[in-house]
Write an enzyme that holds these catalytic residues in place. Structure first.
Site, PDB file in Angstrom:
ATOM      1  N   ARG A  15      30.176  -4.749  33.497  1.00  0.00           N
ATOM      2  CA  ARG A  15      30.834  -5.320  32.331  1.00  0.00           C
ATOM      3  C   ARG A  15      30.159  -6.585  31.814  1.00  0.00           C
ATOM      4  NH1 ARG A  15      34.447  -2.370  34.944  1.00  0.00           N
ATOM      5  NH2 ARG A  15      33.214  -3.129  36.670  1.00  0.00           N
ATOM      6  N   THR A  16      29.981  -7.550  32.698  1.00  0.00           N
ATOM      7  CA  THR A  16      29.557  -8.878  32.237  1.00  0.00           C
ATOM      8  C   THR A  16      28.138  -8.837  31.665  1.00  0.00           C
ATOM      9  OG1 THR A  16      30.911  -9.711  34.042  1.00  0.00           O
ATOM     10  CG2 THR A  16      29.491 -11.298  32.941  1.00  0.00           C
ATOM     11  N   LYS A  41       8.984 -10.730  46.649  1.00  0.00           N
ATOM     12  CA  LYS A  41       7.695 -11.233  47.171  1.00  0.00           C
ATOM     13  C   LYS A  41       7.844 -12.665  47.681  1.00  0.00           C
ATOM     14  CE  LYS A  41       5.627  -8.638  43.425  1.00  0.00           C
ATOM     15  NZ  LYS A  41       5.000  -8.834  42.101  1.00  0.00           N
ATOM     16  N   ARG A  91      24.371 -14.893  36.892  1.00  0.00           N
ATOM     17  CA  ARG A  91      25.299 -14.413  37.936  1.00  0.00           C
ATOM     18  C   ARG A  91      24.579 -14.472  39.274  1.00  0.00           C
ATOM     19  NH1 ARG A  91      29.229  -9.328  38.270  1.00  0.00           N
ATOM     20  NH2 ARG A  91      30.360 -10.752  36.908  1.00  0.00           N
ATOM     21  N   HIS A 108      34.276 -17.719  37.365  1.00  0.00           N
ATOM     22  CA  HIS A 108      33.826 -16.683  36.419  1.00  0.00           C
ATOM     23  C   HIS A 108      34.481 -17.051  35.079  1.00  0.00           C
ATOM     24  CE1 HIS A 108      32.458 -13.053  34.724  1.00  0.00           C
ATOM     25  NE2 HIS A 108      32.911 -12.161  35.583  1.00  0.00           N
TER      26      HIS A 108
HETATM   27  N1   CP Z   1      34.688  -8.331  35.623  1.00  0.00           N
HETATM   28  C1   CP Z   1      33.423  -8.332  36.042  1.00  0.00           C
HETATM   29  O1   CP Z   1      32.827  -9.380  36.302  1.00  0.00           O
HETATM   30  O2   CP Z   1      32.855  -7.089  36.176  1.00  0.00           O
HETATM   31  P1   CP Z   1      31.335  -6.816  36.522  1.00  0.00           P
HETATM   32  O3   CP Z   1      31.125  -7.216  37.962  1.00  0.00           O
HETATM   33  O4   CP Z   1      31.116  -5.349  36.294  1.00  0.00           O
HETATM   34  O5   CP Z   1      30.495  -7.676  35.612  1.00  0.00           O
END
Ligand code: CP
Length: 301
Positions: free
Chosen positions: A53-54, A81, A103, A131
């Site tokens: 999603r993100t 590496k 992320r 998040h």
């Molecule tokens: N909600 C969310 O962060 O989903 P993903 O891990 O798929 O990005």
């Protein structure tokens, strides 16, 4: 300024993002779903941890603003590496990047990249810490559904201890006027909750009748969440949103989930498909909210 956390962010700033997201929702409903707002800007998506999603939502948001987008995936990178996180970030910055979406499985990684580079950084999820864009899209979804967030009673249920979504939502939703209750077995409650603006309980059944929003979390097995309760059936029997529990919720209440869902564990399959489950609305709203955040950070530069 970068966007790394919802903790300490003023209500007025959160509301500015939500108002901007209203405008971008209108853009995304047009026949031509693109505006030149960030033409000439370069955004890099740095995903050191998996995402569906993100990652795609940020990509979609950046393109809808006419920004150029580069996507980095850890699995196919020179990390294998031995290249460090810092050298990876500096290398990508050297290509002329204006903003990095980061992320990482480690708490604080986006903040370190923010310190090492001159780029703006958006935290797309760091460990069990934060998040923030998820919390903003959740707030936006609730605001569109209920017309406002002030006074909403929100129960966040499940693996609170390992959840960055719970932490970000807790601070964003309370800043916007919601009352948040964290519902989890003692072993999945965070150690620092005494300092948080939320009530904490072990009993989902006691919360049901006084809840406007049930926000379900999956067990974060990758962060050790499954090792702290006796068995999955026992967890489901106390914390799963079954059809029986759903029937005991107020009729105007809604169900949220950040995804990915584990159907049959935290949420019954039928409930996941119910019109009062806003799970796909959350995903759809995520694009406009991330457009708003990217524009707020880069648009004024
Ligand atoms: N909600 C969310 O962060 O989903 P993903 O891990 O798929 O990005």
């Amino acid at each position: 300024m970068s966007f790394l956390t919802t903790e300490g962010v003023a209500r007025s700033e959160l509301e500015k993002i939500l108002y901007l997201a209203d405008e971008f929702t209108e853009v995304l409903a047009r026949p031509i779903r693109i505006v030149p707002a960030l033409q000439g800007k370069l955004i890099a998506n740095l995903f050191f941890e998996n995402s569906t999603r993100t990652r795609l939502s940020f990509e979609r948001a950046a393109r809808a603003l006419s920004a150029d987008v580069m996507t980095f995936s850890a699995g196919s990178s020179s990390l294998s590496k031995g290249e460090s996180l810092k050298d990876t970030a500096l290398t990508i910055e050297a290509m002329g990047v204006d903003l990095m979406v980061v992320r990482h499985s480690s708490t604080g990684a986006p903040r370190r990249i923010d310190q090492w580079t001159s780029c703006l950084v958006v935290n797309a999820g760091d460990g069990a810490h934060q998040h923030p864009t998820q919390a903003l899209l959740d707030a936006f979804t609730l605001r569109r559904h209920f017309g406002g967030i002030e006074g909403l009673r929100v129960a966040i249920v499940g693996d609170i201890r390992h959840s960055r979504v719970a932490r970000s939502n807790l601070f964003a939703l309370t800043a916007l006027g919601a009352q948040v209750t964290l519902v989890a077995p003692r072993t999945l409650q965070p150690v620092e909750y005494q300092d948080w603006p939320a009530a904490v309980t072990e009993s989902l059944d006691e919360e049901l009748s006084r809840t406007d929003v049930v926000y379900l979390l999956r067990i974060q097995t990758e962060r050790g969440g499954a090792s702290v309760f006796p068995s999955l059936p026992e967890y489901v029997s106390r914390y799963g949103l079954t059809r029986e529990r759903f029937a005991r919720l107020p009729k105007e209440s809604v169900v949220l989930h950040p995804g990915p869902m584990n159907r049959g564990v935290e949420i019954d399959d039928e409930i996941a498909r119910h019109p009062r489950a806003l799970i796909l609305d959350q995903v759809a709203n995520g694009v406009a909210v991330r457009m708003a955040i990217l524009f707020r950070l880069l648009g004024a530069r």
